[in-house]
Design an enzyme around this catalytic site. Structure first.
Site, PDB file in Angstrom:
ATOM      1  N   LYS A   1       0.732  -1.044  -0.071  1.00  0.00           N
ATOM      2  CA  LYS A   1       0.044   0.037   0.157  1.00  0.00           C
ATOM      3  C   LYS A   1       0.919   1.269  -0.230  1.00  0.00           C
ATOM      4  O   LYS A   1       1.878   1.353   1.011  1.00  0.00           O
ATOM      5  CB  LYS A   1      -0.709  -0.148   1.193  1.00  0.00           C
ATOM      6  CG  LYS A   1      -2.138   0.748   1.188  1.00  0.00           C
ATOM      7  CD  LYS A   1      -3.116   0.526   2.333  1.00  0.00           C
ATOM      8  CE  LYS A   1      -4.491   1.242   2.287  1.00  0.00           C
ATOM      9  NZ  LYS A   1      -5.084   1.027   3.603  1.00  0.00           N
TER      10      LYS A   1
HETATM   11  O1  G3P Z   1      -9.096   2.253   4.350  1.00  0.00           O
HETATM   12  C1  G3P Z   1      -8.809   3.469   4.713  1.00  0.00           C
HETATM   13  C2  G3P Z   1      -9.595   3.732   6.089  1.00  0.00           C
HETATM   14  O2  G3P Z   1      -8.884   2.975   7.146  1.00  0.00           O
HETATM   15  C3  G3P Z   1      -9.830   5.002   6.548  1.00  0.00           C
HETATM   16  O3  G3P Z   1     -10.863   5.022   7.071  1.00  0.00           O
HETATM   17  O4  G3P Z   1     -12.458   5.910   8.695  1.00  0.00           O
HETATM   18  O5  G3P Z   1     -10.076   6.587   9.004  1.00  0.00           O
HETATM   19  O6  G3P Z   1     -11.358   7.698   7.360  1.00  0.00           O
HETATM   20  P1  G3P Z   1     -11.181   6.297   8.216  1.00  0.00           P
END
Ligand code: G3P
Length: 215
Positions: free
Chosen positions: A87
């Protein structure tokens, strides 16, 4: 549409896998920190542990932001296990690194994508997955699902093979909207996946069936 779980929590990964609908896992440095996984060796072992639970792709994120550093970390991650997808952040050296990994046959996930232009660059570099963060766009009053639709359209028109992996999913409705928009993958918290199960009429109907059966 593939379902990935967006967590580094082994119990949740096991639960989603046992549920029978899991196609892969995505992690990021914040999710690893949330589980208290610290230090190079522990982080590497954790990725192996995740790969040993699921059959599909497991995204492991590089920390470096310069080309040489990204390559070094990415090669080490890719060597850990055949299921690892490297990633890489959507920055200039990240795009260069994605091209390098692609040419070496190493799968990549271009992360922190917030625009169609960024998604176009990720596809040009040959990324396996592109990860638009829809929840974080919604947070600042942009339409995350609309971005998924736009990227899917662009990739379809031009025949790009990069898979659109909708990330930063916050709820079950996001999953449904991403399915409608043509996302190839959604990566979700476990509770958003389990939320898809719920309907009050199912509960009421089941209760009545069981009550009638027992009469
Ligand atoms: O896959 C990316 C994700 O983990 C981000 O999620 O909820 O931190 O915006 P969030």
């Amino acid at each position: 549409m593939k379902f990935f779980i967006d967590t580094a929590n082994l119990d949740q990964i096991r639960e989603a896998n046992d549920f029978g609908i899991l196609d892969g896992v995505t992690t990021n440095p914040s999710l690893m920190a949330k589980e208290g996984i610290k230090g190079h060796d522990k982080v590497m072992q954790h990725y192996i542990d995740i790969c040993n639970i699921v059959d599909g792709d497991v995204s492991a994120e590089v920390i470096a932001t310069d080309f040489d550093g990204i390559i070094k970390e990415g090669l080490a991650l890719a060597e850990l296990h055949p299921q690892i997808v490297v990633k890489v952040p959507m920055i200039k050296d990240g795009i260069k690194a994605i091209r390098y990994f692609t040419d070496k046959g190493i799968k990549t996930n271009c992360t922190l994508v917030f625009s169609a232009g960024q998604a176009l660059l990720a596809a040009k570099a040959g990324a396996t997955y592109v990860s638009p963060f829809i929840g974080r766009l919604d947070d600042i009053s942009y339409d995350g699902v609309e971005l998924i639709q736009q990227i899917v359209n662009i990739y379809t028109i031009h025949g790009f093979e990069t898979e659109v992996l909708a990330a930063s999913i916050r709820n079950s409705m996001h999953i449904i909207k991403c399915a409608e928009a043509g996302a190839d993958v959604v990566t979700c918290p476990l509770e958003s996946i389990l939320g898809l199960l719920k309907h009050p009429l199912t509960d009421i109907g089941l209760e009545k069936f069981l009550a009638d059966h027992n009469k």
